[in-house]
Design an enzyme around this catalytic site. Sequence first.
Site, PDB file in Angstrom:
ATOM      1  N   ASP A  48      17.562   8.571 108.090  1.00  5.73           N
ATOM      2  CA  ASP A  48      18.583   9.204 108.939  1.00  5.73           C
ATOM      3  C   ASP A  48      18.194  10.645 109.229  1.00  5.73           C
ATOM      4  O   ASP A  48      18.174  11.485 108.331  1.00  5.73           O
ATOM      5  CB  ASP A  48      19.929   9.157 108.205  1.00  5.73           C
ATOM      6  N   ASP A  49      17.874  10.938 110.500  1.00  8.72           N
ATOM      7  CA  ASP A  49      17.498  12.302 110.919  1.00  8.72           C
ATOM      8  C   ASP A  49      16.156  12.765 110.355  1.00  8.72           C
ATOM      9  O   ASP A  49      15.955  13.977 110.145  1.00  8.72           O
ATOM     10  CB  ASP A  49      18.567  13.341 110.524  1.00  8.72           C
ATOM     11  N   CYS A  88      22.699   8.679 115.835  1.00  5.88           N
ATOM     12  CA  CYS A  88      22.849   7.562 114.887  1.00  5.88           C
ATOM     13  C   CYS A  88      23.298   6.196 115.387  1.00  5.88           C
ATOM     14  O   CYS A  88      22.514   5.246 115.416  1.00  5.88           O
ATOM     15  CB  CYS A  88      23.809   7.955 113.759  1.00  5.88           C
ATOM     16  N   ARG A  92      21.012   2.710 115.787  1.00  6.65           N
ATOM     17  CA  ARG A  92      21.139   1.567 114.887  1.00  6.65           C
ATOM     18  C   ARG A  92      21.524   0.287 115.637  1.00  6.65           C
ATOM     19  O   ARG A  92      21.078  -0.801 115.280  1.00  6.65           O
ATOM     20  CB  ARG A  92      22.206   1.887 113.816  1.00  6.65           C
ATOM     21  N   LYS A 141      23.227   2.966 105.066  1.00  6.36           N
ATOM     22  CA  LYS A 141      24.231   3.379 106.053  1.00  6.36           C
ATOM     23  C   LYS A 141      24.378   2.369 107.183  1.00  6.36           C
ATOM     24  O   LYS A 141      23.404   2.013 107.823  1.00  6.36           O
ATOM     25  CB  LYS A 141      23.816   4.743 106.614  1.00  6.36           C
ATOM     26  N   HIS A 143      27.139   2.300 110.006  1.00  9.91           N
ATOM     27  CA  HIS A 143      27.478   3.083 111.195  1.00  9.91           C
ATOM     28  C   HIS A 143      27.584   2.269 112.485  1.00  9.91           C
ATOM     29  O   HIS A 143      27.301   2.779 113.568  1.00  9.91           O
ATOM     30  CB  HIS A 143      26.489   4.247 111.411  1.00  9.91           C
ATOM     31  N   SER A 169      28.221   8.056 108.552  1.00  2.25           N
ATOM     32  CA  SER A 169      27.411   9.177 108.066  1.00  2.25           C
ATOM     33  C   SER A 169      28.000   9.835 106.824  1.00  2.25           C
ATOM     34  O   SER A 169      29.215   9.812 106.606  1.00  2.25           O
ATOM     35  CB  SER A 169      27.253  10.249 109.151  1.00  2.25           C
ATOM     36  N   HIS A 223      20.000  13.013 106.216  1.00  5.05           N
ATOM     37  CA  HIS A 223      21.126  13.481 107.033  1.00  5.05           C
ATOM     38  C   HIS A 223      21.936  14.475 106.203  1.00  5.05           C
ATOM     39  O   HIS A 223      22.117  14.282 105.004  1.00  5.05           O
ATOM     40  CB  HIS A 223      21.980  12.264 107.418  1.00  5.05           C
ATOM     41  N   ASP A 273      16.029   7.048 112.634  1.00  9.86           N
ATOM     42  CA  ASP A 273      16.965   6.727 113.719  1.00  9.86           C
ATOM     43  C   ASP A 273      16.918   7.713 114.878  1.00  9.86           C
ATOM     44  O   ASP A 273      17.329   7.374 115.992  1.00  9.86           O
ATOM     45  CB  ASP A 273      18.407   6.605 113.185  1.00  9.86           C
ATOM     46  N   ASN A 274      16.464   8.938 114.651  1.00 12.32           N
ATOM     47  CA  ASN A 274      16.378   9.956 115.700  1.00 12.32           C
ATOM     48  C   ASN A 274      15.693  11.178 115.113  1.00 12.32           C
ATOM     49  O   ASN A 274      15.318  11.182 113.935  1.00 12.32           O
ATOM     50  CB  ASN A 274      17.751  10.343 116.260  1.00 12.32           C
ATOM     51  N   LYS A 289      17.360  16.301 117.353  1.00 13.02           N
ATOM     52  CA  LYS A 289      18.430  15.309 117.394  1.00 13.02           C
ATOM     53  C   LYS A 289      19.448  15.662 118.476  1.00 13.02           C
ATOM     54  O   LYS A 289      19.752  16.830 118.703  1.00 13.02           O
ATOM     55  CB  LYS A 289      19.127  15.276 116.030  1.00 13.02           C
TER      56      LYS A 289
END
Lengths: 420, 418
Positions: A48-49, A88, A92, A141, A143, A169, A223, A273-274, A289
């Site tokens: 994540d991130d 996010c 996903r 996660k 989301h 998140s 994240h 994810d980003n 992001k």
Amino acid sequence: MTTTALSRRDVLKSAGAAGLLAMAGTGQAAAVGDTPTTTPNFVVIFCDDLGYGDLGCYGSPLVRTPVLDGMADRGMRFTDFYAGSPVCTPSRAALLTGCYAPRVNLGRVLFPGDTNGLAAHERTIAEYLKDAGYATACIGKWHLGDPRAVPEHHPLEHGFDRFFGLPYSNDMDPLPLYDDREVIAEPPDQAALTRQYTEQAVSFIRDHADQPFFLYLPYTQPHEPLASEFAHRSAAGSHGDSVEEIDHYVGVLLDELTNLGVRDNTCVIFTSDNGPWYVGSSGDLYGRKAETYEGGVRVPFIVEWPNSTPAGVTYRAPAHLTDLLPTLLSATGIDLSPDRVIDGRDVLPASRAGNRPNEATSSTTTTAGRPATATPSAEATGSCTSAGSAGRTSPDGTSRPPRRPHNCSTFSAIRRKATT
Amino acid sequence: MRGLGASPNIVLVVADDLGIGDIGAYGGRLIRTPNMDLLATQGVRCESMYAAAATDTPARAGMLVGRFGARYNLPASVSADSAVGLPLDAVTVARLLRQTGYVTGLFGQWRLGARAGQHPLDHGFDRFAGTLYGTDVAPLTWYEGKVAVETEFDPAFAARRITQNAMDFVSEHREAAGARGEGRPFFAVLSHLAPHAPFRAEPRFFGTSRAGLYGDVVEQLDHYLGLLVRHLREARHGRRTLIIFTSDNGPRYEGRTQARRGRKPEVFDGGVRVPFLATWTNGGRNMVDRVPRSLLDLTPSLCALAGAGTPTGLDGADMSPLLAGHYAPERGPVFLFYNEYLNAMRSGRWKLHVAYGSQSAYSRVYMPQLFDTEADFRENYNVANLHPDVVSRLQARLDRTAADVAAEAAARSEKEMA
């Protein structure tokens, strides 16, 4: 939901033949009656991130990731892999459905209490694989809907046999930690989550080592808020601590696959994810992001699949997170549901042979769900957009860092007008 | 009038929102900037020069006054309907040099107010020809002095007209001075509108660069810089001339930041690092300086070079030994304001951020951020957890400055209301 042509017996019989067929380089296996098909295990580690420049093998000067670097050495590292979105939820959604997020009505980040979520009608990778006899788990996660608000948005309703993790998140409130449908902590100790997710993942793999399994492992870190049991170890501050801890636990997971004797039949994928948020690196790329500049949407992507993906290859053709679903299904000989549009493509044959996939463009949606089309290859004729172009390769094989281009569109339009 | 024998002519050329990474001498490869590059090889090139503020108006105030624009309650960018501007008690370097005997001129964009008492001629400039705003305001009026001479001026021709006016000013002055170079030194400011968005290029530059319209505008700017520099070299004054080329702040929509993080109006390095080239017409040492400095330093430095007295209470430091080609003095911390918000500072290798933008509670959530610019020039990794002592020390310093500036701004505000 339609069932595939494979029976459970077929799947189990073919396990041994998987490696041979894979080495023959055929992405599709003929699914005729009892003919064996490939049934590799899949482990998809989704951070994540985590930014394009956050791994050693992607040039980070400060973050140490020896395990992931090793995976890249033994497998393939993609230089132009695009997340499903700069944020996010849509990213996903793209991974699990193979569709651009707006197509499945998940173009925006979801918050606690939101009633929107992954619709029952959508088919995730997990549902396809489960129907084909796979054991499936989502650990980390989710989301894609708040199960407290809408029980049908729980991962167990979307093809996963097992869920352990957070519904959204880690900076959101309330923050319940689920063990299947039960909330076991609220809020959990965030510093322990990376380890706990890994423990659960190991447990799941052990329980299902003698059947095909799909482990979707979306780590909560890095994240914000950053939290790690490796605090103060990294020269790259807390962000580095989180990434290095993930690297360590990916190593634990890989060792477990080896110990269980399933490593050779397991495709392990690592991505994000980003792009990076408050901290973290997008390398030489511009943007972060929540932006459709390269730094926001281009992410690390490493795949290690013994005897299947070539070793030590840097793959430079653009690929996209929506490609994961069709590619994984193609590898198992499962057909896509014909009643819907799947935006991703099977990149398996091309990536194995080191060729470019057929299609020339891929699209990344903005946070509002509008597509920002990236023309990915240097072959694209003359037009460049503010979404950027892929880095070029020098004669010595090293990739020139892509620069943020200047906006040529005004010039092109004016030149066209001037010459007509 | 004290002896002006050694006082040099000074020409300050300021671009608007130019990307430092677009200049060849700073690593640019796509846009052709031969004249800027030549300046860079013939004098001082600063690699760590910071804008006086994150946006136009306070940046320009800072450059001309040597004090934080935030002290004067200035907006991010003076627009056509604002009543705010540089107050009369803000003493510009032009006024200081004029008091010393210089003749002064500003050519181009003022952007420091449009009401009574806010005009360049009220702030120490003998001559003004230019606009009160930039390319983002239309229609744009061109003034000679305080007289509007053209109400729909096309900014595509601004670089040319600004340069022509400046060259005429220099020529007139040379003729008046006589062959033996007597007479007063001059201080000329060329305040370009380029390459601020929207980009406006003359037809002959249109489509000629490889970097779109932005590139065309930068190449056009470089072309006119070349004409100016040649004119200054040929003008044969009795005294030498210092030419400075810089930008008010970093690039916004387009332009390269040398792969650093952020763009205008952020106080990450990509938004506030600016090119800075300083060359003498009669030659000098080529020096590359890496000490973090601020354009606030212009006022005290030019005063020192001119032999003028420097007022007290300035926020800028004197870097004249560097400009004179002698040595590179050290400098204290560089403070980076976004409007009235002191969001970041640079001190040695450290860059501390305490807030973002307008300092909403949300923007402080993952602050402070401490970056080690030597190990991590992209400001990617917050190492506050590894250096809490550095954070405390720098934060205390930042808080002191923020409080001082806020107090003055509040006092001014009250006075204005009263």
